[in-house]
Enzyme design. Structure first.
Site, PDB file in Angstrom:
ATOM      1  N   HIS A  22       1.675  -2.801  -5.896  1.00  0.00           N
ATOM      2  CA  HIS A  22       0.729  -3.855  -6.101  1.00  0.00           C
ATOM      3  C   HIS A  22      -0.654  -3.382  -6.703  1.00  0.00           C
ATOM      4  O   HIS A  22      -1.321  -3.913  -7.533  1.00  0.00           O
ATOM      5  CB  HIS A  22       0.560  -5.067  -4.795  1.00  0.00           C
ATOM      6  CG  HIS A  22       1.547  -6.085  -5.197  1.00  0.00           C
ATOM      7  ND1 HIS A  22       2.754  -5.834  -4.372  1.00  0.00           N
ATOM      8  CD2 HIS A  22       2.026  -7.267  -5.409  1.00  0.00           C
ATOM      9  CE1 HIS A  22       3.793  -6.501  -4.606  1.00  0.00           C
ATOM     10  NE2 HIS A  22       3.106  -7.628  -5.238  1.00  0.00           N
ATOM     11  N   TYR A  41      -4.885 -15.471  -6.433  1.00  0.00           N
ATOM     12  CA  TYR A  41      -3.586 -15.180  -5.847  1.00  0.00           C
ATOM     13  C   TYR A  41      -3.853 -13.895  -4.942  1.00  0.00           C
ATOM     14  O   TYR A  41      -4.225 -12.861  -5.484  1.00  0.00           O
ATOM     15  CB  TYR A  41      -2.585 -14.783  -6.968  1.00  0.00           C
ATOM     16  CG  TYR A  41      -1.106 -14.559  -6.833  1.00  0.00           C
ATOM     17  CD1 TYR A  41      -0.782 -14.602  -5.471  1.00  0.00           C
ATOM     18  CD2 TYR A  41      -0.298 -14.053  -7.707  1.00  0.00           C
ATOM     19  CE1 TYR A  41       0.676 -14.622  -5.041  1.00  0.00           C
ATOM     20  CE2 TYR A  41       1.161 -13.944  -7.308  1.00  0.00           C
ATOM     21  CZ  TYR A  41       1.495 -14.333  -6.191  1.00  0.00           C
ATOM     22  OH  TYR A  41       2.793 -13.549  -6.026  1.00  0.00           O
TER      23      TYR A  41
END
Length: 104
Positions: A22, A41
């Site tokens: 990520h 997010y």
């Protein structure tokens, strides 16, 4: 703004790899998520249970419905399938979490 929360499940020993992937998220995936209106997010990890808690906001959550059909999303899921509990199509196993309180 509409809000959505869900939980997903990390495989044991994959915490560092999940974070690394990520940290290096593909720019084309970021562009896709933003193009459907996703904002704010975040994904959090409960290190005791390996449960991932995801929270996002979007103007219209129905815009997310077609993401599973897009090649970049399918490619990301396949990339992540070896470190998360996944379905046969490589999408992450997830459970939506209903909102019970909101302080604006």
């Amino acid at each position: 703004m509409q809000r959505k929360a869900l939980k997903m499940f990390l495989l044991p020993g994959k915490e560092a790899e999940y974070k690394k992937r990520h940290d290096e998220i593909w720019p084309e995936l970021v562009e896709l998520l933003k193009s459907v209106g996703i904002q704010n997010y975040s994904i959090f990890l409960d290190t005791e249970t390996l449960v991932l808690f995801a929270y996002l906001e979007a103007e219209d959550l129905s815009q997310l419905d077609h993401l599973s059909q897009l090649p970049i999303m399918q490619k990301w899921w396949a990339y992540m399938a070896d470190i998360m509990e996944s379905n046969l199509d490589h999408s992450p196993k997830s459970v939506e979490i209903p909102s019970v309180f909101y302080l604006a």
